[in-house]
Design a protein around this motif. Structure first.
Motif, PDB file in Angstrom:
ATOM      1  N   ARG A 182       1.906   1.678  -3.580  1.00 30.65           N
ATOM      2  CA  ARG A 182       0.833   1.882  -4.531  1.00 30.65           C
ATOM      3  C   ARG A 182       0.180   3.256  -4.351  1.00 30.65           C
ATOM      4  O   ARG A 182      -0.223   3.892  -5.308  1.00 30.65           O
ATOM      5  CB  ARG A 182      -0.218   0.784  -4.368  1.00 30.65           C
ATOM      6  CG  ARG A 182      -1.035   0.546  -5.614  1.00 30.65           C
ATOM      7  CD  ARG A 182      -1.934  -0.659  -5.464  1.00 30.65           C
ATOM      8  NE  ARG A 182      -2.951  -0.519  -4.448  1.00 30.65           N
ATOM      9  CZ  ARG A 182      -3.951   0.349  -4.504  1.00 30.65           C
ATOM     10  NH1 ARG A 182      -4.049   1.182  -5.501  1.00 30.65           N
ATOM     11  NH2 ARG A 182      -4.844   0.389  -3.539  1.00 30.65           N
ATOM     12  N   LEU A 183       0.091   3.714  -3.108  1.00 36.13           N
ATOM     13  CA  LEU A 183      -0.506   5.025  -2.843  1.00 36.13           C
ATOM     14  C   LEU A 183       0.522   6.149  -2.986  1.00 36.13           C
ATOM     15  O   LEU A 183       0.241   7.302  -2.667  1.00 36.13           O
ATOM     16  CB  LEU A 183      -1.111   5.055  -1.435  1.00 36.13           C
ATOM     17  CG  LEU A 183      -2.300   4.108  -1.216  1.00 36.13           C
ATOM     18  CD1 LEU A 183      -2.675   4.064   0.249  1.00 36.13           C
ATOM     19  CD2 LEU A 183      -3.493   4.541  -2.055  1.00 36.13           C
ATOM     20  N   GLU A 184       1.713   5.802  -3.442  1.00 36.35           N
ATOM     21  CA  GLU A 184       2.793   6.781  -3.628  1.00 36.35           C
ATOM     22  C   GLU A 184       3.103   7.544  -2.347  1.00 36.35           C
ATOM     23  O   GLU A 184       3.272   8.763  -2.362  1.00 36.35           O
ATOM     24  CB  GLU A 184       2.468   7.772  -4.745  1.00 36.35           C
ATOM     25  CG  GLU A 184       2.482   7.155  -6.120  1.00 36.35           C
ATOM     26  CD  GLU A 184       2.428   8.191  -7.222  1.00 36.35           C
ATOM     27  OE1 GLU A 184       1.517   9.030  -7.192  1.00 36.35           O
ATOM     28  OE2 GLU A 184       3.310   8.170  -8.092  1.00 36.35           O
TER      29      GLU A 184
ATOM     30  N   GLU B 145      -6.820   5.690  -6.016  1.00 41.31           N
ATOM     31  CA  GLU B 145      -5.989   6.615  -5.235  1.00 41.31           C
ATOM     32  C   GLU B 145      -6.628   6.975  -3.895  1.00 41.31           C
ATOM     33  O   GLU B 145      -6.124   7.822  -3.175  1.00 41.31           O
ATOM     34  CB  GLU B 145      -5.728   7.895  -6.039  1.00 41.31           C
ATOM     35  CG  GLU B 145      -4.750   7.718  -7.173  1.00 41.31           C
ATOM     36  CD  GLU B 145      -4.433   9.040  -7.853  1.00 41.31           C
ATOM     37  OE1 GLU B 145      -3.972   9.966  -7.161  1.00 41.31           O
ATOM     38  OE2 GLU B 145      -4.671   9.140  -9.065  1.00 41.31           O
ATOM     39  N   TRP B 146      -7.742   6.360  -3.585  1.00 35.66           N
ATOM     40  CA  TRP B 146      -8.449   6.592  -2.322  1.00 35.66           C
ATOM     41  C   TRP B 146      -8.956   8.026  -2.186  1.00 35.66           C
ATOM     42  O   TRP B 146      -9.008   8.589  -1.084  1.00 35.66           O
ATOM     43  CB  TRP B 146      -7.590   6.237  -1.104  1.00 35.66           C
ATOM     44  CG  TRP B 146      -7.286   4.786  -0.964  1.00 35.66           C
ATOM     45  CD1 TRP B 146      -7.519   3.795  -1.866  1.00 35.66           C
ATOM     46  CD2 TRP B 146      -6.684   4.134   0.175  1.00 35.66           C
ATOM     47  NE1 TRP B 146      -7.094   2.577  -1.376  1.00 35.66           N
ATOM     48  CE2 TRP B 146      -6.578   2.757  -0.129  1.00 35.66           C
ATOM     49  CE3 TRP B 146      -6.225   4.587   1.412  1.00 35.66           C
ATOM     50  CZ2 TRP B 146      -6.033   1.827   0.766  1.00 35.66           C
ATOM     51  CZ3 TRP B 146      -5.674   3.669   2.303  1.00 35.66           C
ATOM     52  CH2 TRP B 146      -5.580   2.301   1.968  1.00 35.66           C
TER      53      TRP B 146
ATOM     54  N   LEU C 168       0.176   2.681 -10.385  1.00 34.40           N
ATOM     55  CA  LEU C 168      -0.852   1.982  -9.620  1.00 34.40           C
ATOM     56  C   LEU C 168      -0.798   0.480  -9.862  1.00 34.40           C
ATOM     57  O   LEU C 168      -0.458   0.025 -10.933  1.00 34.40           O
ATOM     58  CB  LEU C 168      -2.231   2.498 -10.036  1.00 34.40           C
ATOM     59  CG  LEU C 168      -2.562   3.910  -9.562  1.00 34.40           C
ATOM     60  CD1 LEU C 168      -3.751   4.451 -10.329  1.00 34.40           C
ATOM     61  CD2 LEU C 168      -2.838   3.927  -8.078  1.00 34.40           C
TER      62      LEU C 168
ATOM     63  N   THR D 241      -9.424   3.023   3.608  1.00 33.32           N
ATOM     64  CA  THR D 241      -9.197   4.467   3.461  1.00 33.32           C
ATOM     65  C   THR D 241      -8.355   4.977   4.619  1.00 33.32           C
ATOM     66  O   THR D 241      -7.959   4.211   5.499  1.00 33.32           O
ATOM     67  CB  THR D 241     -10.551   5.212   3.396  1.00 33.32           C
ATOM     68  OG1 THR D 241     -10.312   6.576   3.068  1.00 33.32           O
ATOM     69  CG2 THR D 241     -11.312   5.118   4.714  1.00 33.32           C
TER      70      THR D 241
ATOM     71  N   LEU E  32      -2.269   1.985   7.549  1.00 31.15           N
ATOM     72  CA  LEU E  32      -2.361   1.201   6.310  1.00 31.15           C
ATOM     73  C   LEU E  32      -2.771  -0.239   6.605  1.00 31.15           C
ATOM     74  O   LEU E  32      -3.574  -0.832   5.890  1.00 31.15           O
ATOM     75  CB  LEU E  32      -1.025   1.233   5.562  1.00 31.15           C
ATOM     76  CG  LEU E  32      -0.628   2.595   4.994  1.00 31.15           C
ATOM     77  CD1 LEU E  32       0.763   2.543   4.372  1.00 31.15           C
ATOM     78  CD2 LEU E  32      -1.640   3.067   3.960  1.00 31.15           C
TER      79      LEU E  32
ATOM     80  N   LEU F 203       0.810  -1.217   0.000  1.00 28.90           N
ATOM     81  CA  LEU F 203       0.000   0.000   0.000  1.00 28.90           C
ATOM     82  C   LEU F 203       0.842   1.265   0.000  1.00 28.90           C
ATOM     83  O   LEU F 203       0.539   2.217  -0.704  1.00 28.90           O
ATOM     84  CB  LEU F 203      -0.949   0.007   1.201  1.00 28.90           C
ATOM     85  CG  LEU F 203      -2.120  -0.972   1.103  1.00 28.90           C
ATOM     86  CD1 LEU F 203      -2.897  -1.018   2.412  1.00 28.90           C
ATOM     87  CD2 LEU F 203      -3.044  -0.586  -0.047  1.00 28.90           C
TER      88      LEU F 203
ATOM     89  N   LYS G 200       2.998  12.718  -1.624  1.00 26.37           N
ATOM     90  CA  LYS G 200       1.824  12.364  -0.831  1.00 26.37           C
ATOM     91  C   LYS G 200       2.214  11.799   0.534  1.00 26.37           C
ATOM     92  O   LYS G 200       1.542  12.054   1.536  1.00 26.37           O
ATOM     93  CB  LYS G 200       0.977  11.335  -1.578  1.00 26.37           C
ATOM     94  CG  LYS G 200       0.299  11.884  -2.811  1.00 26.37           C
ATOM     95  CD  LYS G 200      -0.449  10.755  -3.505  1.00 26.37           C
ATOM     96  CE  LYS G 200      -1.032  11.199  -4.828  1.00 26.37           C
ATOM     97  NZ  LYS G 200      -1.609  10.046  -5.530  1.00 26.37           N
TER      98      LYS G 200
END
Length: 612
Positions: free
Chosen positions: A200-202, A545-546, A612, A489, A475, A197, A220
């Motif tokens: 993937r969520l950068e 990207e949530w 992603l 989230t 996470l 995560l 981010k």
RNA sequence: GCCUCGGUAGCUCAGCGGGUUAGAGCGCUGCUCUGGUAAGGCAGAGGUCGCGGGUUCAAAUCCCGCCCGAGGCUCCA
């Protein structure tokens, strides 16, 4: 310790004159034939263990060479960081004894003399060898900790129950914590979900160009981390913490520091500079204690609360212990010390800080996701039974207790909140300790009511635990939710992108930009997907990207002046005015810090750090 | 640090009992589509097969060392 090992037909050596005061008595010149000569430099930090290992290595290679005669020859020229002569001599003697025990015929050249020698080296490939033993001294605390004896209980506000007698049926995570702490966890060959995560969520990633356990944070991730840092700092300042900043490296030769190092079970990064051996701090303790020592303190000031958010604290954890954001070698830790006049004050203060820690975890979105572990010495428990049970009562559920027979660490009581991840591992978040040693060790004094100088009792609290570890827990928690069919989230105030505006087609781009600017101007973290893609594709990306609120604008929205809002968490699409959405977001993030989006607002202008 | 497993395109992975120009999906670039809530279509670019050494006529493929990751021993924030 450095060893130069030569297999010789013979060596003749002759002591010429004493070089140092502590030189041994010489037995005169000697000739040793058909032997292994071992030139030895004993170095700073070498201990008995190093000497023993050196002998074992010598024995092994002598067996290989089928040699049984050894000459230990003190030789200072293999190193430029020699141990003091007395220490060196002691270790050489120890090596002599150990080698004899291993059945080797040992000769030893006298220490502290200028000597001449002549030798004839055997001509075979293994005749010359160089070895380095030790290099790193394992802190005594690490060794001693292994021998520490302790007993395990489940503690409630009323009683202490031996772990085996407790009924865990309603306490799954507590049972996992107890298992994890008391036993070894079983092998699971899985990449931790949060690692997947965080990439993937950068948010964050490994940095192969650094040392393991030192991460890189993408925009981010830096944003999320900043918000958490700001939030924790605000809470601590509100509680009364005085924020300070102290150096990241310290002289290991400093007397208080070196003795503290031996009381803390962790390995350090070392930095050499101008002949000094500097270690990188593993917490803010040093800086704050050194500051407190030089401060003018009166009983009227107590408790004195010093706070620092360390970026970073360093611990050179063993390779196999490192894991994503959970366990790092460089981490960000809020560290708040309270100097207390006496034990009564310390206990009262600890209660406040326990409450603070609970509030902080609640605020970051981990309320109810932790288990308390509390550890104390037998003596402390017997004298403060009510207090210990009161702490447990504040958390409101049974906890794991560990009782130490004797005090080894500098503290008499310590508690932590542990997060249990999806793999059943426990990780400490918030923690506090009652330290009865370091006030004195660092020479911190306050003037008491009776005009006598006394050393304070010190509490060591991290109200959230390491910031990276909070990110890890958030996470992992999201991952658990996902497994249960819920939407994964982060709390809205921590979401890198709270709202995204998506125009149905290129002709609506201008209007979409207006909507985006209104949201942005009202303090909603928003961006605009202006890429030439289908609507479905853009919605899909926002979901991945949530992004909490996905705002679609097209023909209808332009006409009506209202917007279509897809709420990712509630899984519904609603029509509302822009102001309505602003109000809703504001309510969600009330009382939490805000930062603007540290990225281009147009997706077409935004680089990809991790696909992603 | 030690033990086990892994590293092939930006990402996820296939190929690896040695042998012609190393593949797929996604992403990226270009063209096309002007699309109403989780992947529209076509084309193209992109690879020191983790790094270094060795074996061989020939190595992504076999051997050794190192680096990085995961898991374990261990320990914690």
């Amino acid at each position: 310790m450095k060893l130069l090992q030569l297999h010789v037909d013979y060596i003749d050596y002759r002591p010429i004159e004493k070089e140092i005061e502590g030189a041994e008595a010489s037995s005169g010149p000697e000739r040793v034939e058909d032997a292994v000569v071992c030139f030895v430099s004993v170095e700073e930090g070498d201990d008995d263990g190093v000497a023993v290992r050196a002998v074992e290595e010598l024995k092994a290679s002598m067996d290989e060479l089928k040699a049984s005669r050894l000459l230990i020859y003190p030789y200072a020229h293999l190193s430029n960081r020699l141990a003091p002569p007395s220490r060196a001599l002691a270790l050489l003697r120890l090596m002599e004894d150990k080698a004899k025990e291993r059945g080797i015929e040992v000769h030893r050249a006298p220490f502290g003399w200028l000597k001449s020698f002549e030798l004839k080296l055997k001509a075979h490939p293994l005749a010359e060898r160089f070895k380095e033993i030790g290099g790193e001294a394992v802190p005594k605390a690490l060794v001693a900790e292994e021998k520490l004896k302790s007993y395990w209980y489940i503690i409630t506000p009323e009683e202490l129950i031996p772990v085996d007698e407790f009924d865990f049926s309603n306490y799954g995570d507590l049972e996992r914590l107890a298992r994890y702490e008391m036993a070894k966890s079983r092998a699971e060959h899985v990449i931790p979900p949060h690692v997947e995560l965080m990439k993937r969520l950068e948010l964050a990633d490994y940095e192969p160009g650094s040392d393991p356990g030192n991460m890189r944070y993408y925009p981010k991730g830096r944003l999320v981390k900043s918000l958490l840092e700001e939030y924790v700092t605000e809470k601590v300042v509100e509680y009364g913490g005085m924020e300070v900043e102290t150096p990241v490296m310290y002289d290991s030769a400093h007397p208080s520091l070196s003795s503290y190092l031996n009381r803390f079970p962790a390995r350090q990064y070392m930095v050499r500079s101008e002949g000094k051996e500097l270690f990188l701090r593993f917490s803010a303790c040093f800086g704050q204690f050194l500051m407190a020592k030089d401060a003018e303190l009166s009983y009227r000031h107590m408790p004195v609360r010093l706070y620092e958010l360390t970026r970073y604290s360093f611990r050179r954890e063993k390779r196999g212990e490192l894991s994503g954001l959970r366990r790092l070698r460089a981490f960000t830790m809020p560290d708040c010390h309270a100097l207390c006049a006496d034990m009564d004050q310390a206990k009262e203060e600890m209660v406040r800080r326990l409450k603070l820690s609970m509030e902080v975890l609640e605020g970051v979105g981990l309320g109810g996701s932790y288990e308390l572990a509390i550890r104390f010495t037998k003596d402390f428990y017997e004298q403060n039974r009510d207090f210990v049970h009161r702490l447990v009562g504040l958390v409101g559920k049974p906890a794991l207790a560990e009782m130490w027979e004797k005090r080894f660490f500098y503290f008499v009581l310590k508690w932590e909140f542990n997060f249990i991840d999806s793999l059943g591992r426990a990780s400490a978040l918030s923690t506090d300790q009652i330290d009865v040693e370091n006030g004195e060790r660092f020479g911190i004094k306050y003037v008491d009511r009776d005009n006598v100088k006394r050393s304070p009792i010190i509490l060591h609290n991290s109200p959230s635990g390491a910031i990276e570890r909070v990110m890890f827990a958030l996470l992992e928690k999201a991952y658990k939710d996902m497994k249960e069919g819920k939407v994964p989230t982060l709390p809205t105030w921590l979401l890198p992108i709270q709202a995204r505006v998506i125009p149905v087609s290129g002709v609506h781009l201008e209007y979409a930009r207006e909507v985006m600017e209104r949201l942005d101007g009202s303090g909603v973290r928003v961006d605009l997907d202006d890429r030439e893609e289908t609507l479905s594709k853009k919605v899909r990306r926002a979901e991945m990207e949530w992004v909490r609120y996905i705002v679609v604008v097209g023909e209808e929205e332009v006409k009506s002046g209202r917007i279509s809002v897809r709420d990712r968490v509630k899984r519904e699409v609603r029509r509302m005015g822009v102001e309505e959405l602003i109000k809703e977001v504001k309510k969600e993030v009330e009382g939490k810090p805000f930062r603007r989006l540290p990225l281009p607002k147009l997706l077409s202008k935004r680089p990809t750090f991790h696909p992603l």
